[in-house]
Design a protein around this motif. Structure first.
Motif, PDB file in Angstrom:
ATOM      1  N   GLY A 217       0.844  -1.185   0.000  1.00 42.40           N
ATOM      2  CA  GLY A 217       0.000   0.000   0.000  1.00 42.40           C
ATOM      3  C   GLY A 217       0.883   1.240   0.000  1.00 42.40           C
ATOM      4  N   ARG A 218       0.713   2.113   1.017  1.00 43.14           N
ATOM      5  CA  ARG A 218       1.542   3.305   1.120  1.00 43.14           C
ATOM      6  C   ARG A 218       2.724   3.097   2.058  1.00 43.14           C
ATOM      7  N   SER A 219       2.861   1.888   2.592  1.00 46.11           N
ATOM      8  CA  SER A 219       3.938   1.608   3.537  1.00 46.11           C
ATOM      9  C   SER A 219       5.180   1.095   2.807  1.00 46.11           C
ATOM     10  N   VAL A 220       6.332   1.651   3.169  1.00 50.00           N
ATOM     11  CA  VAL A 220       7.610   1.226   2.598  1.00 50.00           C
ATOM     12  C   VAL A 220       8.472   0.672   3.721  1.00 50.00           C
ATOM     13  N   THR A 221       9.075  -0.480   3.485  1.00 49.06           N
ATOM     14  CA  THR A 221      10.014  -1.089   4.429  1.00 49.06           C
ATOM     15  C   THR A 221      11.366  -1.232   3.742  1.00 49.06           C
ATOM     16  N   ILE A 222      12.412  -0.910   4.475  1.00 49.39           N
ATOM     17  CA  ILE A 222      13.770  -1.059   3.956  1.00 49.39           C
ATOM     18  C   ILE A 222      14.437  -2.194   4.732  1.00 49.39           C
ATOM     19  N   PRO A 223      14.472  -3.410   4.164  1.00 46.19           N
ATOM     20  CA  PRO A 223      15.018  -4.560   4.888  1.00 46.19           C
ATOM     21  C   PRO A 223      16.525  -4.486   5.120  1.00 46.19           C
ATOM     22  N   ASP A 224      17.243  -3.912   4.151  1.00 49.71           N
ATOM     23  CA  ASP A 224      18.705  -3.842   4.249  1.00 49.71           C
ATOM     24  C   ASP A 224      19.143  -2.390   4.100  1.00 49.71           C
ATOM     25  N   TRP A 225      19.175  -1.700   5.235  1.00 49.43           N
ATOM     26  CA  TRP A 225      19.474  -0.267   5.240  1.00 49.43           C
ATOM     27  C   TRP A 225      20.857   0.016   4.665  1.00 49.43           C
ATOM     28  N   LYS A 226      21.864  -0.762   5.072  1.00 53.28           N
ATOM     29  CA  LYS A 226      23.230  -0.504   4.616  1.00 53.28           C
ATOM     30  C   LYS A 226      23.357  -0.656   3.109  1.00 53.28           C
ATOM     31  N   ALA A 227      22.649  -1.614   2.543  1.00 56.97           N
ATOM     32  CA  ALA A 227      22.707  -1.810   1.094  1.00 56.97           C
ATOM     33  C   ALA A 227      22.111  -0.621   0.355  1.00 56.97           C
ATOM     34  N   LEU A 228      20.969  -0.122   0.837  1.00 64.87           N
ATOM     35  CA  LEU A 228      20.338   1.026   0.171  1.00 64.87           C
ATOM     36  C   LEU A 228      21.196   2.275   0.329  1.00 64.87           C
ATOM     37  N   VAL A 229      21.816   2.460   1.495  1.00 68.17           N
ATOM     38  CA  VAL A 229      22.719   3.587   1.721  1.00 68.17           C
ATOM     39  C   VAL A 229      23.882   3.544   0.732  1.00 68.17           C
ATOM     40  N   ALA A 230      24.437   2.362   0.522  1.00 71.80           N
ATOM     41  CA  ALA A 230      25.568   2.217  -0.401  1.00 71.80           C
ATOM     42  C   ALA A 230      25.158   2.535  -1.836  1.00 71.80           C
ATOM     43  N   ILE A 231      24.005   2.022  -2.252  1.00 74.78           N
ATOM     44  CA  ILE A 231      23.535   2.287  -3.612  1.00 74.78           C
ATOM     45  C   ILE A 231      23.267   3.774  -3.811  1.00 74.78           C
ATOM     46  N   GLY A 232      22.694   4.420  -2.795  1.00 75.61           N
ATOM     47  CA  GLY A 232      22.349   5.830  -2.911  1.00 75.61           C
ATOM     48  C   GLY A 232      23.486   6.786  -2.619  1.00 75.61           C
ATOM     49  N   GLU A 233      24.669   6.262  -2.292  1.00 78.25           N
ATOM     50  CA  GLU A 233      25.800   7.124  -1.917  1.00 78.25           C
ATOM     51  C   GLU A 233      25.352   8.119  -0.852  1.00 78.25           C
ATOM     52  N   PHE A 234      24.564   7.614   0.092  1.00 77.73           N
ATOM     53  CA  PHE A 234      23.904   8.494   1.064  1.00 77.73           C
ATOM     54  C   PHE A 234      24.786   8.766   2.267  1.00 77.73           C
ATOM     55  N   ASP A 235      25.038  10.037   2.504  1.00 75.56           N
ATOM     56  CA  ASP A 235      25.758  10.517   3.683  1.00 75.56           C
ATOM     57  C   ASP A 235      24.903  11.623   4.274  1.00 75.56           C
ATOM     58  N   ALA A 236      24.410  11.414   5.488  1.00 74.36           N
ATOM     59  CA  ALA A 236      23.432  12.325   6.085  1.00 74.36           C
ATOM     60  C   ALA A 236      24.036  13.626   6.615  1.00 74.36           C
ATOM     61  N   THR A 237      25.303  13.891   6.336  1.00 77.31           N
ATOM     62  CA  THR A 237      25.945  15.107   6.857  1.00 77.31           C
ATOM     63  C   THR A 237      25.149  16.362   6.498  1.00 77.31           C
ATOM     64  N   TYR A 238      24.620  16.412   5.271  1.00 72.91           N
ATOM     65  CA  TYR A 238      23.911  17.607   4.810  1.00 72.91           C
ATOM     66  C   TYR A 238      22.614  17.859   5.572  1.00 72.91           C
ATOM     67  N   LEU A 239      22.121  16.842   6.303  1.00 75.13           N
ATOM     68  CA  LEU A 239      20.918  17.020   7.121  1.00 75.13           C
ATOM     69  C   LEU A 239      21.252  17.606   8.492  1.00 75.13           C
ATOM     70  N   HIS A 240      22.540  17.697   8.797  1.00 75.06           N
ATOM     71  CA  HIS A 240      23.025  18.327  10.028  1.00 75.06           C
ATOM     72  C   HIS A 240      22.303  17.792  11.262  1.00 75.06           C
TER      73      HIS A 240
END
Length: 249
Positions: A217-240
């Motif tokens: 439905g409208r619910s999203v689950t991220i089973p493997d957070w580290k994998a998605l972070v790696a794919i997205g090149e995500f670094d939360a520094t900009y969120l301060h």
């Protein structure tokens, strides 16, 4: 004295206090601001580009977004905003809205008069800094969005946006067991990420097939957070954020 409206600005105050502790007088000054609660239907425009707003709005429930249209009517979503965000403090000084603010689904926003915010900022320097910080944070998020759309491929930019929204929703207590409500359509995501809705569908289908996300439905689950972070090149520094940026859902 102001018990009836005490809860309206609490998400914004909580957001401030992750960085700086406010005194009771400063919190009372925020609670005493004139506030109007507005509950909206889906796809309701809170501010229209070209308007002269007299109020700034804080998101209390739901998600809202900023967008602009090209001359041909194509939409670009510039940013999403979650509960606790003061979406348009900059209109206090800019006067004319240069973009549209719209709800995704039904939402609740709190309108606060510009004049009252200015008076409070003048009287309480700590609150002036808090308002200023919030506009700077918006700018930081916009810089990352520009990098995301301008220099990352569709798979990477999609993973990055999902990670960002998960972290921001987690910060306000709206992630439970790695799952969160994300009432965005594929067209919304496509318009935020600068791809076609068909391509967006393919990217999300591949994410689901690979087990990177589970959608119900409208619910999203991220089973493997580290994998998605790696794919997205995500670094939360900009969120301060206060504390470590390697957050786990």
């Amino acid at each position: 004295m102001h018990t009836a409206v005490l809860h309206y600005l609490t998400p914004f105050i909580d957001k401030i206090e992750t960085r700086d502790r406010l005194t009771e007088d400063e919190k009372d000054a925020l609670y005493a601001l004139p506030q109007k609660l507005v509950r909206t239907a889906a796809r309701s425009r809170i501010v229209e580009e070209g308007e002269r707003p007299t109020h700034s709005c804080m998101v209390l429930e739901g998600i809202v977004y900023r967008s602009k249209l090209t001359a041909s009517g194509q939409r670009q979503i510039m940013s999403f905003h979650v509960p606790g965000d003061m979406v348009d403090l900059h209109t206090i000084l800019f006067k004319v809205a240069d973009h549209t603010i719209e709800t995704v689904r039904s939402a609740a926003v709190v309108l606060v008069p510009h004049s009252a915010i200015l008076r409070t900022a003048e009287e309480y320097p700590a609150l002036a800094r808090a308002f200023w910080y919030d506009t700077l944070l918006d700018t930081s998020i916009q810089r990352e969005a520009l990098l995301n759309v301008g220099r990352r491929d569709a798979r990477t930019r999609t993973a990055h946006l999902l990670c960002e929204l998960a972290v921001r929703l987690r910060r306000v207590g709206l992630v439970n067991g790695g799952s969160f409500d994300l009432p965005l359509t594929q067209i919304d995501l496509a318009d935020a990420l600068g791809v076609t809705s068909i391509h967006m569908n393919r990217v999300l289908a591949r994410f689901r097939k690979e087990g990177l996300i589970v959608v119900s439905g409208r619910s999203v689950t991220i089973p493997d957070w580290k994998a998605l972070v790696a794919i997205g090149e995500f670094d939360a520094t900009y969120l301060h954020l206060e504390g470590p940026s390697d957050l786990h859902l």
